[in-house]
Motif scaffolding. Structure first.
Motif, short mmCIF file in Angstrom:
data_model
loop_
_atom_site.label_atom_id
_atom_site.label_comp_id
_atom_site.label_asym_id
_atom_site.label_seq_id
_atom_site.Cartn_x
_atom_site.Cartn_y
_atom_site.Cartn_z
N PHE A 158 9.75 2.06 3.70
CA PHE A 158 8.48 1.40 3.42
C PHE A 158 7.35 2.34 3.83
O PHE A 158 7.35 2.88 4.94
CB PHE A 158 8.39 0.09 4.23
CG PHE A 158 7.52 -0.96 3.61
CD1 PHE A 158 8.07 -2.05 2.97
CD2 PHE A 158 6.14 -0.86 3.68
CE1 PHE A 158 7.27 -3.03 2.40
CE2 PHE A 158 5.33 -1.83 3.11
CZ PHE A 158 5.90 -2.92 2.47
N ILE A 159 6.38 2.54 2.93
CA ILE A 159 5.22 3.39 3.20
C ILE A 159 3.97 2.55 3.15
O ILE A 159 3.72 1.83 2.18
CB ILE A 159 5.12 4.54 2.16
CG1 ILE A 159 6.38 5.41 2.18
CG2 ILE A 159 3.87 5.38 2.41
CD1 ILE A 159 6.44 6.45 1.06
N ASN A 206 8.99 1.09 -1.32
CA ASN A 206 7.78 0.28 -1.41
C ASN A 206 6.60 1.07 -0.82
O ASN A 206 6.71 1.63 0.27
CB ASN A 206 7.93 -1.03 -0.64
CG ASN A 206 8.82 -2.02 -1.37
OD1 ASN A 206 8.96 -1.96 -2.59
ND2 ASN A 206 9.41 -2.94 -0.63
N ILE A 207 5.50 1.10 -1.57
CA ILE A 207 4.28 1.73 -1.08
C ILE A 207 3.17 0.68 -1.17
O ILE A 207 2.92 0.12 -2.23
CB ILE A 207 3.90 2.98 -1.89
CG1 ILE A 207 5.02 4.01 -1.86
CG2 ILE A 207 2.59 3.58 -1.36
CD1 ILE A 207 4.76 5.24 -2.71
N VAL A 208 2.53 0.42 -0.03
CA VAL A 208 1.49 -0.60 0.04
C VAL A 208 0.18 0.02 0.51
O VAL A 208 0.16 0.82 1.44
CB VAL A 208 1.92 -1.74 1.00
CG1 VAL A 208 0.72 -2.57 1.45
CG2 VAL A 208 2.94 -2.65 0.32
N ILE A 267 1.95 -0.86 -4.78
CA ILE A 267 1.70 0.01 -5.93
C ILE A 267 2.96 0.77 -6.37
O ILE A 267 2.92 1.49 -7.37
CB ILE A 267 0.57 1.01 -5.65
CG1 ILE A 267 0.92 1.95 -4.48
CG2 ILE A 267 -0.73 0.26 -5.37
CD1 ILE A 267 -0.06 3.09 -4.32
N HIS A 268 4.06 0.61 -5.64
CA HIS A 268 5.28 1.33 -5.99
C HIS A 268 6.46 0.65 -5.33
O HIS A 268 6.32 0.06 -4.25
CB HIS A 268 5.17 2.79 -5.52
CG HIS A 268 6.29 3.68 -5.99
ND1 HIS A 268 7.49 3.79 -5.33
CD2 HIS A 268 6.38 4.50 -7.06
CE1 HIS A 268 8.27 4.65 -5.96
NE2 HIS A 268 7.62 5.09 -7.02
N ASN A 290 -4.50 8.78 -5.13
CA ASN A 290 -4.35 9.06 -6.56
C ASN A 290 -3.12 8.32 -7.07
O ASN A 290 -2.00 8.75 -6.88
CB ASN A 290 -4.20 10.56 -6.78
CG ASN A 290 -4.04 10.92 -8.25
OD1 ASN A 290 -4.09 10.05 -9.13
ND2 ASN A 290 -3.86 12.20 -8.53
N ARG A 291 -3.36 7.19 -7.73
CA ARG A 291 -2.25 6.36 -8.19
C ARG A 291 -1.41 7.07 -9.26
O ARG A 291 -0.24 6.76 -9.43
CB ARG A 291 -2.77 5.03 -8.71
CG ARG A 291 -3.47 4.21 -7.62
CD ARG A 291 -4.06 2.95 -8.18
NE ARG A 291 -4.83 2.24 -7.15
CZ ARG A 291 -4.67 0.97 -6.85
NH1 ARG A 291 -3.77 0.23 -7.49
NH2 ARG A 291 -5.39 0.40 -5.91
#
Length: 434
Positions: free
Chosen positions: A412-413, A311-313, A306-307, A426-427
């Motif tokens: 990386f998250i 990187n956010i997964v 999502i980011h 909350n996107r």
């Protein structure tokens, strides 16, 4: 009632497993049978595929639905739980159930609700079946809620039954051995109905073979037919090369679900389609459905990027086997520092998950806002026994803010551990930049 009042009624007045856990689980399907009889047995008015398993059943359900849509069939899809909107549970050709149908349905069965005192899940299953019957779907893909034998969905007689795999989950309800859990999942096997088993296992294969024999049901193990020869990760996809051991040929498929573990699910889907000889689907539509599954069916939360930078997964992995698969995928990623935002529910085998997690990650312990959630403080205490160090946050979004403030662009998250935790992200907080 308005739609909002109807949803509030469903959430607050009826026993809901996702919120309160075992107290909402009914170990029989009597209510579902009675509800559907009062609705003129809608589940007998459409063709279906029934899908159970510890992990992967949601992905397999969405993949199959996408493929049938691409082949031109009017396709119903019932899955649970939902992430953001109750209507995600019931779709036709990827479109969520209409609000007016939900309101009218609850009004229609209100006297039955008062008399039978059904659970939230029992009502949603009956609602899905009534909706699919009214809209005359060609095929309905029905995902089991919990277990199989005593699950409310188990009143259908499908064209094929699918069991993706067996792992350690819901042991307080399904049993404390893999064999016991397999027995509950095998409860979806019906007389003379083919059954597909996605993954082979020394402990559980005899259970499935025995149950299939008792029901005179042909049984097929997907791994006996298809072998994964290669997997290539792309940004938003997974390229899988498979060998068909019967035809001695290789084929490459692109899955729009990028998790490494989706290769196993593709194998299960292909074996299922192969045994549905009266519903032949051209390989073109199979490839199209697999590649476009997210757009066609709205599936979210499966290794969902999502980011970027960092990187956010989001990944709904929440049990031992799911976390193992998630970690295998992480091994393929390049990053400087790993940040894990973790929340779990009380009735999961928390320690069996924690012992798998990497010690060199930074942890942000939190909880979803449901009664079943294990509070972040307790989770952190349990984690410390496995040398996992971090901080506690009131909710997932506070944890995410902190992780983003600490993370460098090449970090990386991952947010994982509970579908309910993922659902509360909350996107808008970060913007959908992927």
């Amino acid at each position: 009632m308005t739609y909002d009042q109807t949803i509030e009624f469903l959430y607050e007045k009826l026993p809901m497993f996702s919120r309160i856990g075992a107290a909402a689980y009914k170990k029989d399907i009597t209510n579902t049978i009675e509800l559907c009889q009062r609705l003129d047995d809608p589940h007998k008015k459409f063709k279906s595929i029934h899908i159970a398993g510890t992990n992967g059943k949601g992905s397999v359900s969405h993949m199959l639905a996408a493929i049938f849509q691409c082949a031109g069939y009017k396709t119903g899809l019932y899955t649970s739980p939902h992430l953001y909107d109750f209507r995600e549970r019931i779709r036709i050709n990827g479109v969520m159930i209409e609000k007016k149908f939900i309101t009218a349905f609850v009004e229609k069965i209100k006297s039955s609700i008062e008399e039978l005192q059904p659970s939230f899940f029992e009502i949603t299953v009956a609602m899905a079946f009534d909706y699919f019957a009214e809209h005359k779907v060609d095929m309905a893909i029905i995902e089991v809620g919990l277990g199989g034998r005593l699950d409310s969905t188990n009143i259908i007689t499908p064209l094929v039954s699918v069991i993706t795999n067996i792992g350690w989950d819901h042991t307080h309800l399904l049993g404390n051995t893999l064999e016991a859990i397999a027995y509950e999942k095998a409860g979806i096997i019906k007389e003379h109905i083919p059954v597909i088993v996605g993954e082979k296992s020394r402990e559980t294969d005899p259970v499935f073979t025995s149950q299939a024999k008792q029901k005179n049901a042909p049984i097929y193990f997907a791994q006996d037919r298809f072998s994964v020869e290669g997997v290539q990760l792309e940004k938003d996809a997974l390229v899988v090369t498979l060998s068909d051991l019967h035809l001695n040929q290789r084929t490459t498929y692109t899955s729009g679900l990028p998790g490494m573990y989706q290769a196993k699910n593709v194998v299960t889907v292909l074996q299922t389609l192969n045994e549905m000889t009266e519903w032949p689907i051209h390989d073109t539509f199979i490839k199209m459905g697999l590649a476009q599954v997210k757009n066609l069916t709205g599936l979210q939360g499966r290794w969902e990027l999502i980011h970027e930078q960092p990187n956010i997964v989001l990944d709904v992995a929440h049990n031992r086997e799911g976390i193992i698969q998630m970690l295998l995928h992480l091994e393929k990623m390049k990053y400087q520092q790993l940040h894990i935002i973790l929340g779990m529910v009380k009735d999961k085998e928390v320690e069996r998950v924690l012992e798998l997690l990497p010690r060199n990650s930074r942890y942000y312990f939190s909880q979803s806002q449901i009664p079943r959630a294990l509070d972040g403080e307790s989770l952190m205490k349990k984690a410390s026994a496995f040398c996992l160090e971090g901080t506690v946050w009131e909710n997932v979004n506070e944890a995410l803010k902190e992780a983003m403030s600490q993370a460098a662009a090449d970090d990386f998250i991952v947010i994982c551990g509970s579908i309910f935790l993922v659902a509360e992200v909350n996107r808008q907080l970060i913007g959908h930049q992927a």
